[in-house]
Design a protein around this motif. Sequence first.
Motif, mmCIF file in Angstrom:
data_model
loop_
_atom_site.group_PDB
_atom_site.id
_atom_site.type_symbol
_atom_site.label_atom_id
_atom_site.label_comp_id
_atom_site.label_asym_id
_atom_site.label_seq_id
_atom_site.Cartn_x
_atom_site.Cartn_y
_atom_site.Cartn_z
ATOM 1 N N THR A 21 0.806 -1.209 0.000
ATOM 2 C CA THR A 21 0.000 0.000 0.000
ATOM 3 C C THR A 21 0.846 1.270 0.000
ATOM 4 N N PHE A 22 1.893 1.299 0.814
ATOM 5 C CA PHE A 22 2.662 2.529 0.985
ATOM 6 C C PHE A 22 3.968 2.559 0.203
ATOM 7 N N GLN A 23 4.449 1.375 -0.226
ATOM 8 C CA GLN A 23 5.692 1.333 -0.997
ATOM 9 C C GLN A 23 5.485 0.745 -2.390
ATOM 10 N N ASN A 24 4.252 0.445 -2.748
ATOM 11 C CA ASN A 24 3.907 -0.074 -4.077
ATOM 12 C C ASN A 24 4.694 -1.326 -4.447
ATOM 13 N N ALA A 25 5.017 -2.162 -3.462
ATOM 14 C CA ALA A 25 5.778 -3.383 -3.721
ATOM 15 C C ALA A 25 4.936 -4.363 -4.540
ATOM 16 N N PRO A 26 5.560 -5.070 -5.487
ATOM 17 C CA PRO A 26 4.821 -6.027 -6.316
ATOM 18 C C PRO A 26 4.790 -7.444 -5.745
#
Length: 486
Positions: free
Chosen positions: A329-334
């Motif tokens: 959500t906050f670091q856009n990790a995949p």
Amino acid sequence: MHSPEPRRVGRRSLLAGAAAAGTLAALPLLRPSTASAATSGEYVLRFDERKQTILGLGFEIQSDSIGSDNQGLPDRVSGVPYDLTPSERDRFYRQMLKVRSDRGFRYCRLALGLYYRGTDPTGKHLRDRYSGQGALLADMIRRAGIEGVSAEYWSPAPGWKSNRSYIGGKLASFAPAELDALGDAMVGDLDLLAAHGVPISMWGLQNEPIYRTAYSSCVYSGEEYLKTFKAVAPKVRARYPHVMIHADSVDGWSGAAGRAIRRDADALSYVDAWTYHRVGANSDDQIAGDFTSGAEGKLVFNNEFEYLKGGTSDWRTINTAQSIMNWMTFQNAPTWFWLHALKPTTNAESPGYSLGFWRPPHDTDFSHYPHIRPGHWDFNDRNWNAVAGFVRYMPWNSVRYGADESAILKDQRIMAWKTPEGKPVFAITNRSTSSFTYGIDTRTSAAFQGHRFGPSTHNRTLETRRGPKLSLTVPPLSVEFWVRTP
């Protein structure tokens, strides 16, 4: 770790899709709430605000032995799936790695030089340490429906090391000719795995290059890592063009290796993602922490999470779930990786490191885990229940969507996504010791079916609720998944 059915997606398509979906976009300024005892909040799901593609989750496999409390590399051959009986292997694949015919983990992290550490007579090329090791890994990957391994060195083969050992030391030489030969050997290690039938999805030069450990390790300075990476990464890319190359498996772009790479445009061109180890960290760290400002347009994600000390706890169950959600959500990790699927009943670190336990045939001490027979395994509920809902309800290539929050609370989190078939899903947590009520505007009249997980709760079905306005009271220390019904 340190002591002190969906289609396969190519690397370039994967990265382009992630960027188009917003993975690489700048993050908005966040204002976390300072409230310490909130009992309710208001939320709006924005299924018209597409964010990043979530590729799927990863785990690590202990396919060979390590000393209890990470002390040394025993000669004894012990690991999974090797130690499990045939029926227990099948159950492991069905019940943990692939929870449904179309759902499961996507990636298996394979520790080269640690859990895959046999060598040829020169000591410079990896080989099976016991008969059939590679074939067993290939069979596990095939039967569990895993895309492939994240192949990463804990140490190069000992013939390349200053001390001729997996434990400690560093590369014996950083001369260009030696690094060129090392690159050929490392590509050869990948070729061997591929020949066994083990697909390669990701590659990393060195796990935690700043740490010298009592098990397999190799220390690099920032400049040494850069020199080695520049020699090896182009060879990996040439032979395996669709593999995701990442660095540096501890501090991403902000560590010594990452900073050195960022100063070198040629080296940077081979980096697809920056990987971090924030093992056992409070999930709050991903809310306000900076993991993206120096990423240079690359993906960022956590490729190892566990609890080094203190084993498990009820609070940690929800903290783990929130780590997954907050990285995304906050670091856009995949993606996001837990450390080990199974750990042995013999090892002191196993409770904090594992999603489940197995008893090696040589373990005859039934004063611990007395219900697990030799060659059998069981779930480590507090860790497994933290991860299981995401494996079950967030299939590969799900797409995250926006969610407005009346306040960004640290003990209550929300994340929304759509499955590849377009089915809306959202997850909500409560890490506090009091109930919390979510007022959620789904902006649809569709019905949602709930499923609850917690330290001792696994996939409890909840009553169906119809939108658009939902009032959902989540009990303490719980995570719920709400899936739109047909």
